[in-house]
Design a protein around this motif. Structure first.
Motif, PDB file in Angstrom:
ATOM      1  N   TYR A 208       1.132  -1.563  -0.005  1.00 47.44           N
ATOM      2  CA  TYR A 208       0.071   0.275   0.026  1.00 47.44           C
ATOM      3  C   TYR A 208       0.769   1.039   0.662  1.00 47.44           C
ATOM      4  O   TYR A 208       0.407   2.488   0.239  1.00 47.44           O
ATOM      5  N   LYS A 209       1.900   1.296  -0.560  1.00 47.17           N
ATOM      6  CA  LYS A 209       3.152   1.973  -0.695  1.00 47.17           C
ATOM      7  C   LYS A 209       3.585   2.376   0.737  1.00 47.17           C
ATOM      8  O   LYS A 209       3.409   4.204   0.646  1.00 47.17           O
ATOM      9  N   LEU A 210       2.647   2.696   1.598  1.00 49.22           N
ATOM     10  CA  LEU A 210       2.905   2.867   3.087  1.00 49.22           C
ATOM     11  C   LEU A 210       4.529   3.377   3.463  1.00 49.22           C
ATOM     12  O   LEU A 210       4.636   2.238   4.927  1.00 49.22           O
ATOM     13  N   LEU A 211       5.642   3.554   2.873  1.00 50.31           N
ATOM     14  CA  LEU A 211       6.971   3.905   3.313  1.00 50.31           C
ATOM     15  C   LEU A 211       7.199   4.062   4.682  1.00 50.31           C
ATOM     16  O   LEU A 211       8.271   3.236   5.124  1.00 50.31           O
ATOM     17  N   THR A 212       6.738   4.873   5.321  1.00 51.35           N
ATOM     18  CA  THR A 212       7.525   4.987   6.872  1.00 51.35           C
ATOM     19  C   THR A 212       7.077   3.809   7.618  1.00 51.35           C
ATOM     20  O   THR A 212       8.086   3.153   8.305  1.00 51.35           O
ATOM     21  N   LEU A 213       6.225   3.566   7.676  1.00 47.17           N
ATOM     22  CA  LEU A 213       4.977   1.596   8.357  1.00 47.17           C
ATOM     23  C   LEU A 213       6.509   0.507   8.032  1.00 47.17           C
ATOM     24  O   LEU A 213       6.982   0.534   8.676  1.00 47.17           O
ATOM     25  N   GLU A 214       6.926   0.636   7.040  1.00 45.53           N
ATOM     26  CA  GLU A 214       6.906   0.171   6.458  1.00 45.53           C
ATOM     27  C   GLU A 214       8.327  -0.384   6.911  1.00 45.53           C
ATOM     28  O   GLU A 214       9.067  -1.389   7.315  1.00 45.53           O
ATOM     29  N   GLY A 215       9.121   0.877   7.213  1.00 47.52           N
ATOM     30  CA  GLY A 215      10.754   0.817   7.400  1.00 47.52           C
ATOM     31  C   GLY A 215      10.423   0.554   8.641  1.00 47.52           C
ATOM     32  O   GLY A 215      11.717  -0.554   9.656  1.00 47.52           O
ATOM     33  N   ILE A 216       9.689   1.474   9.601  1.00 51.61           N
ATOM     34  CA  ILE A 216       9.604   0.549  10.873  1.00 51.61           C
ATOM     35  C   ILE A 216       9.348  -0.175  11.457  1.00 51.61           C
ATOM     36  O   ILE A 216      10.117  -1.267  11.939  1.00 51.61           O
ATOM     37  N   LEU A 217       8.590  -1.175   9.983  1.00 56.67           N
ATOM     38  CA  LEU A 217       8.253  -2.595  10.203  1.00 56.67           C
ATOM     39  C   LEU A 217      10.021  -3.371  10.058  1.00 56.67           C
ATOM     40  O   LEU A 217       9.262  -4.684  10.586  1.00 56.67           O
ATOM     41  N   ASP A 218      10.365  -3.379   9.062  1.00 58.13           N
ATOM     42  CA  ASP A 218      11.385  -3.527   9.004  1.00 58.13           C
ATOM     43  C   ASP A 218      12.430  -3.516  10.057  1.00 58.13           C
ATOM     44  O   ASP A 218      13.331  -4.980  10.664  1.00 58.13           O
ATOM     45  N   VAL A 219      12.477  -3.169  11.119  1.00 58.60           N
ATOM     46  CA  VAL A 219      13.362  -2.323  12.120  1.00 58.60           C
ATOM     47  C   VAL A 219      12.893  -3.351  13.132  1.00 58.60           C
ATOM     48  O   VAL A 219      14.001  -4.418  13.591  1.00 58.60           O
ATOM     49  N   ALA A 220      11.167  -3.440  13.453  1.00 56.76           N
ATOM     50  CA  ALA A 220      11.079  -4.721  14.161  1.00 56.76           C
ATOM     51  C   ALA A 220      11.337  -5.770  13.652  1.00 56.76           C
ATOM     52  O   ALA A 220      11.592  -6.756  14.753  1.00 56.76           O
ATOM     53  N   TYR A 221      11.099  -6.084  12.779  1.00 60.64           N
ATOM     54  CA  TYR A 221      11.367  -7.577  11.912  1.00 60.64           C
ATOM     55  C   TYR A 221      12.773  -8.455  12.799  1.00 60.64           C
ATOM     56  O   TYR A 221      13.106  -9.297  12.917  1.00 60.64           O
ATOM     57  N   LYS A 222      13.522  -7.584  12.443  1.00 59.97           N
ATOM     58  CA  LYS A 222      15.193  -7.207  12.107  1.00 59.97           C
ATOM     59  C   LYS A 222      15.334  -7.849  13.750  1.00 59.97           C
ATOM     60  O   LYS A 222      16.602  -8.314  13.967  1.00 59.97           O
ATOM     61  N   GLU A 223      14.504  -6.733  14.784  1.00 58.54           N
ATOM     62  CA  GLU A 223      14.971  -6.929  16.133  1.00 58.54           C
ATOM     63  C   GLU A 223      14.198  -8.286  16.573  1.00 58.54           C
ATOM     64  O   GLU A 223      15.003  -8.731  16.842  1.00 58.54           O
ATOM     65  N   ALA A 224      13.778  -8.535  16.064  1.00 54.36           N
ATOM     66  CA  ALA A 224      12.482  -9.955  16.812  1.00 54.36           C
ATOM     67  C   ALA A 224      13.343 -11.234  15.903  1.00 54.36           C
ATOM     68  O   ALA A 224      13.563 -12.266  16.553  1.00 54.36           O
ATOM     69  N   ARG A 225      14.214 -11.267  15.011  1.00 54.98           N
ATOM     70  CA  ARG A 225      15.351 -12.251  14.364  1.00 54.98           C
ATOM     71  C   ARG A 225      16.448 -12.109  15.080  1.00 54.98           C
ATOM     72  O   ARG A 225      16.675 -13.870  16.088  1.00 54.98           O
ATOM     73  N   LEU A 226      16.637 -11.227  15.667  1.00 59.74           N
ATOM     74  CA  LEU A 226      17.942 -11.083  16.161  1.00 59.74           C
ATOM     75  C   LEU A 226      17.924 -11.596  17.621  1.00 59.74           C
ATOM     76  O   LEU A 226      18.630 -12.381  18.035  1.00 59.74           O
TER      77      LEU A 226
END
Length: 65
Positions: free
Chosen positions: A41-59
């Motif tokens: 849905y081209k929500l770029l800021t939200l996508e970026g925030i969720l990317d950081v959250a995803y990476k933290e969870a994986r770590l």
């Protein structure tokens, strides 16, 4: 609502209330789905925030190996 699929605190559950590896991986999977939706849905800021959250969870899940 969503807690039907949440992994139970059985094997490897921590007494101190900390999440298990399975629970953290479940959260990572949910966040990844939300990230993909945000991208669609081209929500770029939200996508970026969720990317950081995803990476933290994986770590954090790797910390429990």
């Amino acid at each position: 609502m969503f807690n039907e699929d949440v992994p139970a605190q059985s094997k490897g559950a921590r007494q101190s209330g900390e999440p298990t590896k399975d629970q953290i991986e479940y959260i990572a999977d949910l966040v990844l789905e939300l990230k993909e939706m945000a991208r669609r849905y081209k929500l770029l800021t939200l996508e970026g925030i969720l990317d950081v959250a995803y990476k933290e969870a994986r770590l954090r899940s790797r910390d429990l190996d």
